[in-house]
Design a protein around this motif. Structure first.
Motif, PDB file in Angstrom:
ATOM      1  N   LYS A   1      20.087 -11.362  71.564  1.00 33.55           N
ATOM      2  CA  LYS A   1      21.075 -12.240  72.198  1.00 33.55           C
ATOM      3  C   LYS A   1      22.328 -11.450  72.531  1.00 33.55           C
ATOM      4  O   LYS A   1      22.873 -10.742  71.692  1.00 33.55           O
ATOM      5  N   SER A   2      22.776 -11.588  73.783  1.00 36.14           N
ATOM      6  CA  SER A   2      24.028 -10.976  74.216  1.00 36.14           C
ATOM      7  C   SER A   2      24.960 -12.079  74.700  1.00 36.14           C
ATOM      8  O   SER A   2      24.523 -13.027  75.359  1.00 36.14           O
ATOM      9  N   THR A   3      26.227 -11.942  74.362  1.00 34.15           N
ATOM     10  CA  THR A   3      27.206 -12.993  74.672  1.00 34.15           C
ATOM     11  C   THR A   3      28.460 -12.383  75.276  1.00 34.15           C
ATOM     12  O   THR A   3      28.919 -11.321  74.839  1.00 34.15           O
ATOM     13  N   SER A   4      28.994 -13.071  76.264  1.00 36.87           N
ATOM     14  CA  SER A   4      30.276 -12.717  76.854  1.00 36.87           C
ATOM     15  C   SER A   4      31.212 -13.923  76.740  1.00 36.87           C
ATOM     16  O   SER A   4      30.779 -15.065  76.933  1.00 36.87           O
ATOM     17  N   VAL A   5      32.469 -13.664  76.425  1.00 36.53           N
ATOM     18  CA  VAL A   5      33.466 -14.732  76.283  1.00 36.53           C
ATOM     19  C   VAL A   5      34.564 -14.494  77.306  1.00 36.53           C
ATOM     20  O   VAL A   5      35.089 -13.381  77.411  1.00 36.53           O
ATOM     21  N   PHE A   6      34.905 -15.517  78.062  1.00 35.86           N
ATOM     22  CA  PHE A   6      35.949 -15.363  79.073  1.00 35.86           C
ATOM     23  C   PHE A   6      36.663 -16.687  79.288  1.00 35.86           C
ATOM     24  O   PHE A   6      36.158 -17.751  78.955  1.00 35.86           O
ATOM     25  N   TYR A   7      37.854 -16.570  79.847  1.00 44.68           N
ATOM     26  CA  TYR A   7      38.674 -17.729  80.203  1.00 44.68           C
ATOM     27  C   TYR A   7      38.715 -17.862  81.720  1.00 44.68           C
ATOM     28  O   TYR A   7      38.933 -16.866  82.412  1.00 44.68           O
TER      29      TYR A   7
ATOM     30  N   THR B   1      13.855 -10.144  75.324  1.00 48.54           N
ATOM     31  CA  THR B   1      13.216  -9.181  74.428  1.00 48.54           C
ATOM     32  C   THR B   1      13.779  -7.780  74.610  1.00 48.54           C
ATOM     33  O   THR B   1      13.609  -6.930  73.731  1.00 48.54           O
ATOM     34  N   ASP B   2      14.429  -7.531  75.733  1.00 48.94           N
ATOM     35  CA  ASP B   2      15.063  -6.237  75.993  1.00 48.94           C
ATOM     36  C   ASP B   2      16.571  -6.407  75.782  1.00 48.94           C
ATOM     37  O   ASP B   2      17.248  -7.084  76.557  1.00 48.94           O
ATOM     38  N   LYS B   3      17.104  -5.810  74.737  1.00 47.86           N
ATOM     39  CA  LYS B   3      18.511  -6.033  74.411  1.00 47.86           C
ATOM     40  C   LYS B   3      19.457  -5.434  75.452  1.00 47.86           C
ATOM     41  O   LYS B   3      20.534  -5.972  75.714  1.00 47.86           O
ATOM     42  N   VAL B   4      19.078  -4.321  76.051  1.00 46.87           N
ATOM     43  CA  VAL B   4      19.912  -3.719  77.096  1.00 46.87           C
ATOM     44  C   VAL B   4      19.917  -4.593  78.346  1.00 46.87           C
ATOM     45  O   VAL B   4      20.956  -4.834  78.968  1.00 46.87           O
ATOM     46  N   LEU B   5      18.734  -5.091  78.713  1.00 47.13           N
ATOM     47  CA  LEU B   5      18.638  -5.965  79.875  1.00 47.13           C
ATOM     48  C   LEU B   5      19.412  -7.254  79.664  1.00 47.13           C
ATOM     49  O   LEU B   5      20.063  -7.758  80.595  1.00 47.13           O
ATOM     50  N   ALA B   6      19.363  -7.785  78.454  1.00 46.45           N
ATOM     51  CA  ALA B   6      20.093  -9.026  78.166  1.00 46.45           C
ATOM     52  C   ALA B   6      21.594  -8.828  78.382  1.00 46.45           C
ATOM     53  O   ALA B   6      22.272  -9.678  78.973  1.00 46.45           O
ATOM     54  N   ALA B   7      22.135  -7.701  77.921  1.00 52.98           N
ATOM     55  CA  ALA B   7      23.562  -7.431  78.107  1.00 52.98           C
ATOM     56  C   ALA B   7      23.896  -7.241  79.575  1.00 52.98           C
ATOM     57  O   ALA B   7      24.926  -7.727  80.063  1.00 52.98           O
ATOM     58  N   ARG B   8      23.048  -6.551  80.310  1.00 49.95           N
ATOM     59  CA  ARG B   8      23.298  -6.343  81.744  1.00 49.95           C
ATOM     60  C   ARG B   8      23.272  -7.661  82.504  1.00 49.95           C
ATOM     61  O   ARG B   8      24.082  -7.882  83.414  1.00 49.95           O
ATOM     62  N   ILE B   9      22.347  -8.532  82.151  1.00 53.03           N
ATOM     63  CA  ILE B   9      22.257  -9.826  82.830  1.00 53.03           C
ATOM     64  C   ILE B   9      23.507 -10.664  82.555  1.00 53.03           C
ATOM     65  O   ILE B   9      24.043 -11.317  83.465  1.00 53.03           O
ATOM     66  N   VAL B  10      23.986 -10.661  81.322  1.00 51.85           N
ATOM     67  CA  VAL B  10      25.189 -11.433  80.991  1.00 51.85           C
ATOM     68  C   VAL B  10      26.387 -10.938  81.790  1.00 51.85           C
ATOM     69  O   VAL B  10      27.127 -11.731  82.389  1.00 51.85           O
ATOM     70  N   ASN B  11      26.586  -9.626  81.832  1.00 57.29           N
ATOM     71  CA  ASN B  11      27.720  -9.082  82.583  1.00 57.29           C
ATOM     72  C   ASN B  11      27.587  -9.349  84.074  1.00 57.29           C
ATOM     73  O   ASN B  11      28.577  -9.622  84.765  1.00 57.29           O
ATOM     74  N   ALA B  12      26.359  -9.283  84.583  1.00 61.12           N
ATOM     75  CA  ALA B  12      26.138  -9.595  85.996  1.00 61.12           C
ATOM     76  C   ALA B  12      26.391 -11.070  86.283  1.00 61.12           C
ATOM     77  O   ALA B  12      26.913 -11.427  87.349  1.00 61.12           O
ATOM     78  N   MET B  13      26.035 -11.935  85.346  1.00 58.07           N
ATOM     79  CA  MET B  13      26.312 -13.360  85.508  1.00 58.07           C
ATOM     80  C   MET B  13      27.809 -13.621  85.575  1.00 58.07           C
ATOM     81  O   MET B  13      28.282 -14.415  86.403  1.00 58.07           O
TER      82      MET B  13
END
Length: 355
Positions: free
Chosen positions: A45-51, A144-156
């Motif tokens: 799980k990768s998470t991004s927090v923003f306002y 299942t891919d932790k690197v891909l999960a982080a990239r997808i979150v940042n791209a979102m």
């Protein structure tokens, strides 16, 4: 006939009689659940927090021309807008195409309706966007891919920011068009008023010089006094010249550009033109500055969100919790086994009573 009473302690003899069946069921559940848990891939799980920010304060036109500043969101409409954008289908489809998630999920080739729906459903099930108790947005993605999960979150987050900026871009274009129209109009009015000033100066001889009226009155008084003296002295030639000079100073057809008749006729009109010219000049300078600032700022991009925490590859898995899967499977199997043998015992007891 009184009904039979049952208690949990009374289940022990029943479980003891069927202990091999119960132990077999529990052992089978343990083995199967352990195998299944071991075969399940790790999910990260990768998470991004923003306002979110107020779009009115991130509009470059306002920031440049009005000296505004960024204001963090917290308003319900800002939070709802960002969450809606993040959950929208166009954003999801863009991420799916960008990271080739059809192949990653193994649902088929992109372009097929069934494969597209399967990829979209899988993507949506792994995505979670919530408004936390601190008025921030938490965007979480599982894979299942932790690197891909982080990239997808940042791209979102970038996609949400881009779409959020587009909400004000069209309006900024309209504002720029209004600035251009106002500037063009004032430039035409400025040139027209300037031409009117030149024509008025030529016609009336009013050039707006310092103490212009005072010197004109002084010259008329002195010429008239000289004329009276010349007439009193009987100098007719000098008096004739002074009459022509006085006429030129007082009459528009006397030959002088600067004369009393033209000055009096044109003074009020020229004062009005001077006031209008100064007003248009001031407004034109401001309109040109506003247009240049808006034109420059519209080509720039100011983020509409404030990222507190970027997504990073997870250091440990979020799922599955293998021991919990095995333990829950064993407990559930044991409970169902006890229920089954208890019902079976009750059924046999009822049959024996009837017989």
């Amino acid at each position: 006939m009184s009904s039979r009473s049952y208690s949990l302690l009374g289940l022990w003899p029943v479980i003891n009689r069927w202990k091999y069946l119960v132990l077999g069921a529990v052992a089978l559940a343990f083995v199967v659940s352990a195998v299944v848990a071991l075969l399940m891939p790790n999910v990260y799980k990768s998470t991004s927090v923003f306002y979110p920010t107020n779009p009115n304060t991130t509009d470059p036109d306002r920031i440049v021309t009005e000296g505004g500043k960024l204001e963090l969101g917290g308003r319900n409409e800002d939070l709802d807008r960002v969450i809606t954008i993040g959950q929208s289908q166009p954003v999801a489809e863009g991420i799916i195409r960008r990271f080739k998630l059809h192949e990653h999920y193994g649902v088929g080739q992109a372009g097929d309706d069934i494969a597209d729906n399967a990829a979209l459903n899988e993507f949506s099930s792994n995505l979670n966007i919530v408004h936390n108790d601190r008025d921030a947005i938490e965007l979480t993605f599982l894979d299942t891919d932790k690197v891909l999960a982080a990239r997808i979150v940042n791209a979102m987050v970038q996609s949400i920011d881009s779409v959020n900026q587009q909400l004000t871009f069209a309006n900024r274009r309209k504002v720029l068009g209004l600035y251009d129209q106002r500037r063009s109009f004032l430039e035409r009015e400025y040139q027209s008023t300037y031409d009117s000033l030149l024509a008025g100066r030529r016609r009336y001889g009013v050039y707006g010089l310092a103490l212009e009226s005072r010197y004109l009155a002084k010259e008329i008084i002195e010429t008239e006094n000289a004329l009276r003296r010349a007439e009193g002295e009987g100098n007719s030639s000098k008096a004739a010249g002074l009459r022509r000079a006085l006429r030129a100073l007082t009459r528009a057809d006397g030959g002088n550009i600067f004369n009393l008749e033209s000055y009096t006729a044109g003074n009020d009109r020229m004062n009005t033109l001077y006031a209008r010219f100064n007003d248009i000049q001031t407004r034109l300078i401001k309109a040109r500055g506003d247009y240049e600032s808006a034109s420059l700022s519209i080509s720039g991009k100011i983020s509409s969100i404030y990222v507190v925490q970027e997504a990073y590859p997870a250091t440990r898995k979020a799922a599955p919790v293998r021991w919990f899967i095995v333990l829950s499977s064993v407990l559930v199997t044991f409970a169902f086994a006890v229920i089954f043998i208890t019902l079976l015992e009750l059924y046999r007891g009822n049959l024996s009573i009837k017989n």
